[in-house]
Write a protein that holds these residues in place. Sequence first.
Motif, PDB file in Angstrom:
ATOM      1  N   VAL A   1     -13.080  35.686  42.217  1.00  0.00           N
ATOM      2  CA  VAL A   1     -12.002  35.854  43.195  1.00  0.00           C
ATOM      3  C   VAL A   1     -12.614  36.581  44.389  1.00  0.00           C
ATOM      4  O   VAL A   1     -13.314  37.582  44.222  1.00  0.00           O
ATOM      5  CB  VAL A   1     -10.842  36.678  42.613  1.00  0.00           C
ATOM      6  N   VAL A   2     -12.383  36.040  45.568  1.00  0.00           N
ATOM      7  CA  VAL A   2     -12.916  36.662  46.784  1.00  0.00           C
ATOM      8  C   VAL A   2     -11.769  37.268  47.579  1.00  0.00           C
ATOM      9  O   VAL A   2     -10.746  36.631  47.810  1.00  0.00           O
ATOM     10  CB  VAL A   2     -13.655  35.612  47.654  1.00  0.00           C
ATOM     11  N   LYS A   3     -11.959  38.535  47.922  1.00  0.00           N
ATOM     12  CA  LYS A   3     -10.960  39.221  48.748  1.00  0.00           C
ATOM     13  C   LYS A   3     -11.460  39.241  50.188  1.00  0.00           C
ATOM     14  O   LYS A   3     -12.596  39.642  50.449  1.00  0.00           O
ATOM     15  CB  LYS A   3     -10.781  40.649  48.218  1.00  0.00           C
ATOM     16  N   TRP A   4     -10.649  38.800  51.106  1.00  0.00           N
ATOM     17  CA  TRP A   4     -11.063  38.744  52.508  1.00  0.00           C
ATOM     18  C   TRP A   4      -9.882  38.997  53.423  1.00  0.00           C
ATOM     19  O   TRP A   4      -8.730  38.889  53.018  1.00  0.00           O
ATOM     20  CB  TRP A   4     -11.733  37.408  52.818  1.00  0.00           C
ATOM     21  N   GLU A   5     -10.215  39.377  54.649  1.00  0.00           N
ATOM     22  CA  GLU A   5      -9.168  39.704  55.621  1.00  0.00           C
ATOM     23  C   GLU A   5      -8.862  38.458  56.441  1.00  0.00           C
ATOM     24  O   GLU A   5      -9.760  37.912  57.078  1.00  0.00           O
ATOM     25  CB  GLU A   5      -9.686  40.805  56.548  1.00  0.00           C
ATOM     26  N   TYR A   6      -7.605  38.008  56.429  1.00  0.00           N
ATOM     27  CA  TYR A   6      -7.373  36.728  57.092  1.00  0.00           C
ATOM     28  C   TYR A   6      -7.319  36.826  58.612  1.00  0.00           C
ATOM     29  O   TYR A   6      -7.487  35.838  59.303  1.00  0.00           O
ATOM     30  CB  TYR A   6      -6.157  35.990  56.520  1.00  0.00           C
TER      31      TYR A   6
END
Lengths: 623, 187
Positions: free
Chosen positions: A397-402
């Motif tokens: 799972v990749v967490k990123w800032e949209y």
Amino acid sequence: MKKLFSGAGGILAGLLVAFVFFGSSSLGAEEQALSSENKSNAEAVYVPHGEHDEYYLINSGGHSGQLFVYGVPSMRHIRTIPVFTPDPATGYGFDKESKEMLGGYTWGDLHHPALSETNGDYDGNFLFATDVANNRVAAIDLEDFHTVDILEVPNIGGPHCAAFVTENTEYIFLPTRFSLPFDTEYASLDDYSEEFRGVMSAVTFDQESKEFDVAYQVALPPWSYDKARAGKRDSSDWAVISTYNTEEATTNLEINASQADRDYIVLFNWKNLEERVANGEYEEFNGEKMIYPEKHKGDIYLVPVAKSPHGIDVSPDGKYFIASGKLAPAMTVFSFEKAFEAIENEDFSGERNGLPVLNYDSVMEREVDPPGALGPLHTQFDERGNAYTTMFISSEVVKWEYETGEIIDRQDVYYSPGHLVTPHGDTAEPQGKYLVSLNKIAKDNFLSVGPSHPESMDLLDISGDEMRHLMSVPVNPEPHYGQMVHRDVINPFHVYEMDESNPYAVYDQKDTRIERDGDNVTVYGIAMRSKFIFDAASERPDVIEVNEGDTVTMHITNTDFDQDIVHGLGIMDYDLNFEQMPGQTKTLEFVADKAGVFPIYCTNFCSALHQEMTGYLMVKPKE
Amino acid sequence: MSKKLSFQSAASLFIAAGLLLITIFLPWWGMKFYAPQYQEGLNIIVYPYKLAGEIDIVNSLNHYIGMAQFSEESFPELQFLPWIIAGMALLIVITGLLRKMSLLYGLIGLFIIGGILGIYDIRRWLVSFGTNLDPKAPITVDPFVPPIIGENTIANFVTNSYFSYGSFLLLLVFLLILFPLWKERRQ
């Protein structure tokens, strides 16, 4: 000599102490860290006896045709809700009402549950789900977690990406996976492009009468429609659907539907379509109001996207839609605002199947490509501007800032996650506390039960900057998206109220009776702790006597208005059985086509004398 | 001896009459049943004119030991008790208006007799329900009589009997009726 001894002894003792001390301490620190991490993970998921989980997780059950209810964070399986599949445990599909609702089907492929929404957030009223296998949509009433309506939708080919609801549950949209012959029952695959269409349905649900209706349908090009979302806030009149096989291939899709460099996202304005229908701008087609977008332009547009996209999700602020290309390893962020601008300026790069194609560069905001991450599928959100995307191929799972595209964190899961879900994670008001990854494979993570391993879920704590893996649990097949909703939003009741207006309900033992009208025998009976009463005036009140060939209708009421006192009724050798909640009236209908003596018994454990809660169905043989 | 009651004493009686009327709408006596699966407790609450609580559930459980079913019809008192109370209140008002000591003594006498009868009545019902058990009941228990106040254990249930607000107010009414006796002492 003595000095020598004591010196040597001292050195030896010192070495021993040093060895023991440092040896054990360096080893112990690692063990200690691991065990304290495990301990804190255990504490994070432990819900003490008598206390409740914070969130409901309602998971689709894929080809089991069921829904599964879990508690988060404990991950305890609380209930199975039968939807498209008969269920002996609850008698679903055996009593008259649910049997009629199932319409003769014995399975369904349940995908994408969607909770009803008010102002873009879950309102806890209903949950909708679709059946890819038999073109159906179902509604589950969250007051009692039972299926209340199933609609078989005509003209469609497997609502895989559905259901998705609009901001105030005005519509439930059902785009379909397979395009089918249109206007004709049969057409050669050689004429696929001309004769086939992928129909999308706009379905309404009346929350008072608890009934579905098809509002209108749209005859889209003959492609496969994959995942869909309604807009939010400023984009709430719009919706997006990802498609593949814009190649219009008819065989070996693995290769042939993966050729085009770009597929499309269908961007449509459902408010405009609604108006069009109100103005009569549609054609009657096979009993439905059909809109042909090539004839009525201005509501549906195509947005080019990296090939074979699967997931598409809308950010909580409604500003962006994010498409993930399962073959092109990147998340593409598109801007609704830019798309609206492009539509206004007619900034089109061309037309496809009569639909205007927007200019990719005019709509695209950014492409996000975490190094080495492969197979991005689905994205959910928290309330802090973060997106969480599953990587099917690289199992993470990749967490990123949209807003910026910055990668914040990556966390392995076990293995091959399809969907993921965060609390209220697809609404305008997400609650970024937990994340559940719905994995397709568990491999050797659990006790072996032979060659078929269970599917699994990973629970992550996402309240901090870094995601924390809390636990892994085996689950029923097949977790195919879910909805995580705060417990305060759901308000189930416990006991059915007396309904004096129900002509089939009997609440007083004295009113129980068996009526005969020709070959029809109708029983108005009750179930109570710990007996059946079918006819109180009879010598044996718990016996039903009929003749072979009679049609028997049994209206039975559970008169125990007491929490958790559930009765069941099973008739031996007749393949009949149902469960009855406290205060509920249910109807069983069958033809007594087998002569003999058939015990009737309570199937659901009700009390100490449950075993004695029996009766007989006496079927007199034909002379 | 035929001295008239003071105005304070009369006021005390009027208040007593008012409070007595209020007690009609308050629970007088109750019983709470606890079992492992009913940790929240099941209630039988007795008002002068009705029964409240989980009567149906208690009935459906009582059938196991063959106890008669509770219902408002099975207690004829509930039909006329409110009228007796109202009549009593009327007598108090009359006494307050006439301010006659002799009437007050009569009133106190009536109250004591009524109280004794009331307690006897509760006891009578407890004996009747607890001892007239259906011999064919699935579970055989020895006949029992729950106390008017306090705990009793029967099968898997612990019962707790208690007086409630109505009775407490009734006690206050009695004290208000006694008040003139103290007020008018050797004057």
